[in-house]
Design a protein around this motif. Structure first.
Motif, PDB file in Angstrom:
ATOM      1  N   ASP A  67       0.807  -1.220   0.000  1.00  0.00           N
ATOM      2  CA  ASP A  67       0.000   0.000   0.000  1.00  0.00           C
ATOM      3  C   ASP A  67       0.843   1.274   0.000  1.00  0.00           C
ATOM      4  O   ASP A  67       0.340   2.345  -0.376  1.00  0.00           O
ATOM      5  CB  ASP A  67      -0.928   0.015   1.213  1.00  0.00           C
ATOM      6  N   ALA A  68       2.087   1.200   0.428  1.00  0.00           N
ATOM      7  CA  ALA A  68       2.934   2.396   0.433  1.00  0.00           C
ATOM      8  C   ALA A  68       3.207   2.898  -0.979  1.00  0.00           C
ATOM      9  O   ALA A  68       3.603   4.051  -1.170  1.00  0.00           O
ATOM     10  CB  ALA A  68       4.261   2.108   1.127  1.00  0.00           C
ATOM     11  N   PHE A  69       2.973   2.059  -1.970  1.00  0.00           N
ATOM     12  CA  PHE A  69       3.369   2.379  -3.335  1.00  0.00           C
ATOM     13  C   PHE A  69       2.213   2.837  -4.215  1.00  0.00           C
ATOM     14  O   PHE A  69       2.420   3.188  -5.373  1.00  0.00           O
ATOM     15  CB  PHE A  69       4.067   1.168  -3.963  1.00  0.00           C
TER      16      PHE A  69
ATOM     17  N   ILE B 209       8.694   3.414 -13.054  1.00  0.00           N
ATOM     18  CA  ILE B 209       9.281   3.986 -11.841  1.00  0.00           C
ATOM     19  C   ILE B 209      10.025   5.266 -12.199  1.00  0.00           C
ATOM     20  O   ILE B 209      10.879   5.289 -13.082  1.00  0.00           O
ATOM     21  CB  ILE B 209      10.220   2.979 -11.158  1.00  0.00           C
ATOM     22  N   ARG B 210       9.695   6.339 -11.509  1.00  0.00           N
ATOM     23  CA  ARG B 210      10.227   7.672 -11.784  1.00  0.00           C
ATOM     24  C   ARG B 210      11.140   8.114 -10.636  1.00  0.00           C
ATOM     25  O   ARG B 210      11.093   7.544  -9.543  1.00  0.00           O
ATOM     26  CB  ARG B 210       9.071   8.678 -11.897  1.00  0.00           C
ATOM     27  N   PHE B 211      11.903   9.165 -10.890  1.00  0.00           N
ATOM     28  CA  PHE B 211      12.678   9.763  -9.802  1.00  0.00           C
ATOM     29  C   PHE B 211      11.740  10.088  -8.640  1.00  0.00           C
ATOM     30  O   PHE B 211      12.095   9.936  -7.472  1.00  0.00           O
ATOM     31  CB  PHE B 211      13.344  11.060 -10.259  1.00  0.00           C
ATOM     32  N   GLY B 212      10.542  10.558  -8.964  1.00  0.00           N
ATOM     33  CA  GLY B 212       9.594  10.978  -7.946  1.00  0.00           C
ATOM     34  C   GLY B 212       9.129   9.880  -7.013  1.00  0.00           C
ATOM     35  O   GLY B 212       8.692  10.162  -5.890  1.00  0.00           O
ATOM     36  N   HIS B 213       9.201   8.625  -7.440  1.00  0.00           N
ATOM     37  CA  HIS B 213       8.858   7.530  -6.533  1.00  0.00           C
ATOM     38  C   HIS B 213       9.820   7.491  -5.343  1.00  0.00           C
ATOM     39  O   HIS B 213       9.401   7.289  -4.192  1.00  0.00           O
ATOM     40  CB  HIS B 213       8.916   6.187  -7.266  1.00  0.00           C
ATOM     41  N   PHE B 214      11.097   7.671  -5.621  1.00  0.00           N
ATOM     42  CA  PHE B 214      12.106   7.642  -4.562  1.00  0.00           C
ATOM     43  C   PHE B 214      12.002   8.894  -3.694  1.00  0.00           C
ATOM     44  O   PHE B 214      12.171   8.821  -2.476  1.00  0.00           O
ATOM     45  CB  PHE B 214      13.501   7.521  -5.182  1.00  0.00           C
TER      46      PHE B 214
ATOM     47  N   THR C 292       8.710  11.376   2.904  1.00  0.00           N
ATOM     48  CA  THR C 292       7.723  10.924   3.894  1.00  0.00           C
ATOM     49  C   THR C 292       8.356   9.974   4.911  1.00  0.00           C
ATOM     50  O   THR C 292       7.647   9.413   5.752  1.00  0.00           O
ATOM     51  CB  THR C 292       6.531  10.235   3.202  1.00  0.00           C
ATOM     52  N   ARG C 293       9.674   9.814   4.803  1.00  0.00           N
ATOM     53  CA  ARG C 293      10.471   9.015   5.753  1.00  0.00           C
ATOM     54  C   ARG C 293      10.002   7.559   5.830  1.00  0.00           C
ATOM     55  O   ARG C 293      10.090   6.915   6.882  1.00  0.00           O
ATOM     56  CB  ARG C 293      10.487   9.653   7.153  1.00  0.00           C
ATOM     57  N   GLN C 294       9.547   7.031   4.726  1.00  0.00           N
ATOM     58  CA  GLN C 294       9.217   5.606   4.635  1.00  0.00           C
ATOM     59  C   GLN C 294      10.462   4.875   4.122  1.00  0.00           C
ATOM     60  O   GLN C 294      10.502   4.383   2.997  1.00  0.00           O
ATOM     61  CB  GLN C 294       8.025   5.392   3.700  1.00  0.00           C
ATOM     62  N   LEU C 295      11.462   4.812   4.987  1.00  0.00           N
ATOM     63  CA  LEU C 295      12.775   4.358   4.552  1.00  0.00           C
ATOM     64  C   LEU C 295      12.830   2.861   4.279  1.00  0.00           C
ATOM     65  O   LEU C 295      13.590   2.406   3.415  1.00  0.00           O
ATOM     66  CB  LEU C 295      13.835   4.774   5.568  1.00  0.00           C
ATOM     67  N   GLU C 296      12.034   2.091   4.969  1.00  0.00           N
ATOM     68  CA  GLU C 296      11.986   0.657   4.666  1.00  0.00           C
ATOM     69  C   GLU C 296      11.380   0.431   3.291  1.00  0.00           C
ATOM     70  O   GLU C 296      11.831  -0.425   2.532  1.00  0.00           O
ATOM     71  CB  GLU C 296      11.194  -0.093   5.740  1.00  0.00           C
ATOM     72  N   ALA C 297      10.344   1.215   2.968  1.00  0.00           N
ATOM     73  CA  ALA C 297       9.740   1.110   1.644  1.00  0.00           C
ATOM     74  C   ALA C 297      10.711   1.615   0.574  1.00  0.00           C
ATOM     75  O   ALA C 297      10.764   1.071  -0.543  1.00  0.00           O
ATOM     76  CB  ALA C 297       8.435   1.897   1.594  1.00  0.00           C
ATOM     77  N   LEU C 298      11.485   2.634   0.897  1.00  0.00           N
ATOM     78  CA  LEU C 298      12.491   3.133  -0.040  1.00  0.00           C
ATOM     79  C   LEU C 298      13.531   2.067  -0.321  1.00  0.00           C
ATOM     80  O   LEU C 298      13.916   1.842  -1.482  1.00  0.00           O
ATOM     81  CB  LEU C 298      13.144   4.398   0.530  1.00  0.00           C
ATOM     82  N   LYS C 299      13.981   1.395   0.717  1.00  0.00           N
ATOM     83  CA  LYS C 299      14.924   0.287   0.534  1.00  0.00           C
ATOM     84  C   LYS C 299      14.282  -0.811  -0.319  1.00  0.00           C
ATOM     85  O   LYS C 299      14.926  -1.389  -1.206  1.00  0.00           O
ATOM     86  CB  LYS C 299      15.337  -0.269   1.888  1.00  0.00           C
TER      87      LYS C 299
END
Length: 488
Positions: A17-19, A180-185, A191-198
């Motif tokens: 859901d984070a995506f 996937i765009r730069f904006g996804h990262f 939003t500090r969703q660093l686990e989702a970023l990883k």
């Protein structure tokens, strides 16, 4: 593969859901098929005979789902005209899923599919005008050997959509290796969703950089950034050599794998104008033709900031410093091909720069000049080239040609072979905005024959096609600097 055998997977949607958000499209009540792309059918492994399948109208507007499809609106953010906007996402498009063919996954993305949670104040629709522009642009760049998203099919309707005027709604299925765009990262970082970023970095590396999969998190992120820096430099070099202006290079319009992405107010150069602005909303010239490489690097800096959660600042700087030399080398290689230079010499960049200055001073037609140069064999006076520059610049042209002749004399090739090679690097047919408008005007009147003609020419832009000379002509003055907006 038959059309009814097409089955989609949904690896990206499975990330969670984070995506993004799972949501169905809003189909047209009365869709009508306008075009199916045979080349993309082949790319996806769908039988060419399926181009005439009547199901395309419903598949291409979302009223008939592909098997396995789980439409998903992707969430991202980005910098627009240099300002961070947190309220972005797929506001009128849906990722239908991924189709596998020959070991490669291809995203199918339905554009114009209706409102999503990220539509903000929009209606979620696209119009025939902008959809035709995107449909043709992907083929044009692909035909020139420049990475770009493409489209599988184009569907129209009688549904009214309000933009500057009332227009007809349309949809297309965009095809890309990833959306996937730069904006996804940026979204996950800010939003500090660093686990989702990883998780997203892992997902992207697994798909496009498998050699980095076993690396520690920081090295994996750094490897991905280096990959994107190099791909983006190659892309910018291709645009500049081809005379292509994107028009709206926000970070949410930048692909992580270096595809040309989200065609809006683009334009190919007619007269050589380094300061050319194709987006009439770009009042400061931020996205002018000559500014594009710098803007791409600016966007890469924004992406690098999102990677700073895992990568040290010095390493990020090292990655970004690779952009300029890679861009220069890639651009120089493309321009040598346009000039018919098979070898490299120290003076080649000055020779090219002098020519571009001459073209800028002359306001010469960029594609026509290089196509004429591909036929040049040292003749004096250079009649075909002289026709493209004003009388006041013809002495400067003759002086440049003297230097060019001296340079060609040091090439180990005969003029016929060189001319043939140059004709494969300098297109005869270019997607000029006045031609696109000609196609749009006809299509809005129900005539799709010009669309088919231009579509076919753009797939083989280096061929002569003598029966279609009018499509290779310079635009009338009224066809230059056509106001192209972001509205679609």
């Amino acid at each position: 593969m038959k059309l009814n055998e097409v089955t989609l997977s949904h690896h990206y949607a499975d990330l969670g859901d984070a995506f993004g958000t799972r949501i169905d499209p809003t189909p047209f009540e009365h869709p009508k098929l306008i075009h199916v792309n045979p080349a993309v059918l082949e790319l996806l492994g769908i039988d060419e005979s399926e181009a005439d399948n009547p199901d395309w109208a419903r598949l291409g507007c979302g009223s008939k789902p592909f098997k396995g499809s789980r439409p998903f609106a992707m969430k991202y953010t980005g910098h627009q005209f240099g300002v961070y906007n947190p309220d972005l996402g797929d506001g009128r498009a849906l990722l239908l899923g991924e189709l596998e063919h020959k070991g490669k996954l291809w995203d199918l993305h339905l554009k114009g599919a209706g409102k999503t949670p990220y539509s903000r104040f929009g209606d979620g629709r696209a119009v025939l005008r902008s959809t035709i522009r995107e449909y043709l642009a992907g083929e044009a760049l692909h035909g020139l050997g420049i990475r770009a998203t493409r489209a599988l099919c184009l569907v129209g309707s009688d549904e009214p959509v309000t933009r500057e005027r009332i227009e007809s709604g349309a949809m297309l299925i965009r095809v890309a290796e990833t959306h996937i765009r730069f904006g996804h990262f940026e979204y996950l970082f800010y939003t500090r969703q660093l686990e989702a970023l990883k998780q997203l970095i892992d997902f992207t590396c697994e798909r496009f950089l498998p050699e980095a999969q076993s690396l520690p998190d920081n090295e994996k992120a750094e490897a991905l950034l280096r990959f994107t820096v190099q791909r983006s430099a190659d892309l910018a070099a291709g645009w500049q050599a081809a005379g292509f202006a994107h028009g709206v290079l926000n970070t949410d319009n930048m692909s992580i794998i270096g595809d040309t992405f989200d065609f809006g107010p683009y334009g190919f150069l007619d007269d050589y104008e380094p300061e050319f602005i194709c987006n009439h909303s770009d009042h400061t010239g931020r996205y002018a033709f000559e500014q594009q490489p710098g803007v791409v690097l600016w966007n890469l800096n924004a992406l690098a900031h999102a990677f700073s959660a895992f990568v040290e600042t010095d390493s990020l700087k090292d990655c970004l410093e690779e952009f300029q030399p890679h861009l220069v080398d890639a651009y120089a290689a493309r321009m040598r091909s346009k000039l018919g230079l098979a070898t490299e010499e120290d003076g080649d960049r000055k020779l090219c720069a002098d020519l571009l200055q001459l073209l800028a001073d002359s306001r010469a037609d960029y594609p026509l000049f290089f196509r004429a140069l591909a036929h040049y064999r040292g003749e004096r006076p250079p009649a075909a080239l002289n026709e493209l520059v004003p009388a006041a610049q013809q002495e400067a042209l003759a002086q440049w040609l003297d230097h060019y002749d001296q340079r060609l004399a040091r090439e180990d090739s005969d003029s016929s072979a060189r001319n043939r090679a140059m004709l494969r690097s300098n297109p005869k047919f270019v997607l000029r905005n006045y031609l696109v408008q000609k196609v749009i005007d006809a299509a809005e009147g129900g005539d799709y024959r010009p669309l088919q003609t231009l579509f076919e020419l753009l797939q083989t832009p280096f061929d002569e096609h003598p029966e279609h000379e009018t499509w290779a002509a310079a635009p009338p003055e009224s066809g230059k600097h056509m106001p192209i907006s972001c509205s679609s």
